[in-house]
Design a protein around this motif. Structure first.
Motif, PDB file in Angstrom:
ATOM      1  N   SER A   1       0.816  -1.203   0.000  1.00 34.18           N
ATOM      2  CA  SER A   1       0.000   0.000   0.000  1.00 34.18           C
ATOM      3  C   SER A   1       0.854   1.261   0.000  1.00 34.18           C
ATOM      4  CB  SER A   1      -0.894   0.009   1.237  1.00 34.18           C
ATOM      5  OG  SER A   1      -1.575   1.235   1.341  1.00 34.18           O
ATOM      6  N   PRO A   2       0.576   2.178  -0.904  1.00 35.11           N
ATOM      7  CA  PRO A   2       1.273   3.473  -0.843  1.00 35.11           C
ATOM      8  C   PRO A   2       0.743   4.360   0.294  1.00 35.11           C
ATOM      9  CG  PRO A   2      -0.279   3.456  -2.667  1.00 35.11           C
ATOM     10  CD  PRO A   2      -0.295   2.076  -2.063  1.00 35.11           C
ATOM     11  N   ARG A   3      -0.435   4.019   0.831  1.00 33.22           N
ATOM     12  CA  ARG A   3      -1.027   4.812   1.919  1.00 33.22           C
ATOM     13  C   ARG A   3      -0.349   4.570   3.261  1.00 33.22           C
ATOM     14  NH1 ARG A   3      -7.128   3.102   1.376  1.00 33.22           N
ATOM     15  NH2 ARG A   3      -6.287   1.963   3.128  1.00 33.22           N
ATOM     16  N   PHE A   4       0.263   3.382   3.408  1.00 25.24           N
ATOM     17  CA  PHE A   4       0.885   3.022   4.686  1.00 25.24           C
ATOM     18  C   PHE A   4       2.338   2.614   4.459  1.00 25.24           C
ATOM     19  CE2 PHE A   4      -3.654   2.083   5.066  1.00 25.24           C
ATOM     20  CZ  PHE A   4      -3.978   2.819   6.192  1.00 25.24           C
TER      21      PHE A   4
ATOM     22  N   CYS B   1       2.839  -3.072   4.812  1.00 22.42           N
ATOM     23  CA  CYS B   1       1.377  -3.104   4.786  1.00 22.42           C
ATOM     24  C   CYS B   1       0.850  -3.092   3.349  1.00 22.42           C
ATOM     25  CB  CYS B   1       0.811  -1.906   5.542  1.00 22.42           C
ATOM     26  SG  CYS B   1       1.137  -2.002   7.304  1.00 22.42           S
TER      27      CYS B   1
ATOM     28  N   TRP C   1      -8.082  -3.603   2.231  1.00 21.97           N
ATOM     29  CA  TRP C   1      -7.981  -2.674   3.342  1.00 21.97           C
ATOM     30  C   TRP C   1      -6.759  -1.766   3.231  1.00 21.97           C
ATOM     31  CZ3 TRP C   1      -8.172  -7.796   6.284  1.00 21.97           C
ATOM     32  CH2 TRP C   1      -9.463  -8.330   6.236  1.00 21.97           C
ATOM     33  N   GLY C   2      -5.685  -2.282   2.663  1.00 26.14           N
ATOM     34  CA  GLY C   2      -4.459  -1.509   2.505  1.00 26.14           C
ATOM     35  C   GLY C   2      -3.542  -1.520   3.712  1.00 26.14           C
ATOM     36  N   TRP C   3      -4.014  -1.952   4.870  1.00 27.07           N
ATOM     37  CA  TRP C   3      -3.218  -1.900   6.094  1.00 27.07           C
ATOM     38  C   TRP C   3      -2.723  -3.256   6.572  1.00 27.07           C
ATOM     39  CZ3 TRP C   3      -5.542  -5.168   9.285  1.00 27.07           C
ATOM     40  CH2 TRP C   3      -6.933  -5.295   9.245  1.00 27.07           C
TER      41      TRP C   3
END
Length: 168
Positions: free
Chosen positions: A9-12, A34, A52-54
């Protein structure tokens, strides 16, 4: 045929100051790498996937190998009528993947995947295939992560993990 995969995930993202060579087991299993994972039957196009990405993907690979080993607890192996059951639960979530082995076959269901009629159709695969693919997934994931973070190759926890679950 069973396919197990992941995406980071680039978000986490991992913290930039992370020392991968000395990261402890808790960090490796809960704080780093993540993303999302999937198990897919390529013949029936049935997939169990997170979005979920996490989800810590190294922890998932590690836990999946543990679960598959638990499903082989009966000394009769594929002759065991079962059912042998195991669960993989996700940190920070109440969702679980459930595994049920009967003879040489495993049904995998996920709490978060339901059809419109409310039923949860299992992904079914041979135990030997699940064992082989879960270990291949673990080793391929570690190789990918090591390509991104060279110091990870020097982490003793990763060495132990790979030794505990060698490729089949």
């Amino acid at each position: 045929m069973l396919d197990i995969g992941y995406s980071l995930s680039p978000r986490f993202p991992d913290p930039p100051q992370t020392d991968y060579r000395s990261a402890d087991v808790h960090a490796l299993r809960h704080d780093l790498f993540c993303g999302d994972v999937y198990l897919a039957d390529t013949e029936t196009d049935h997939e169990l996937a997170t979005s979920w990405g996490w989800l810590p993907v190294l922890d998932f690979a590690w836990a999946l190998c543990d679960v598959v080993a638990d499903l082989d607890a009966d000394p009769r192996g594929s002759r065991a009528p079962g059912p042998l059951r195991a669960e993989l639960d996700f940190t920070e979530s109440t969702d679980r993947m459930r595994f049920e082995r009967r003879f040489g076959w495993v049904d995998v269901t996920a709490d978060w995947v339901t059809r419109k009629d409310g039923r949860n159709t299992p992904l079914t695969c041979a135990y030997t295939e699940l064992r082989r693919e879960s270990r291949d997934f673990l080793h391929d994931l570690v190789a990918d992560l090591t390509d991104m973070h060279e110091d990870l190759a020097g982490n003793p926890a990763v060495w132990s993990l790979q030794a505990r679950f060698p490729r089949v």
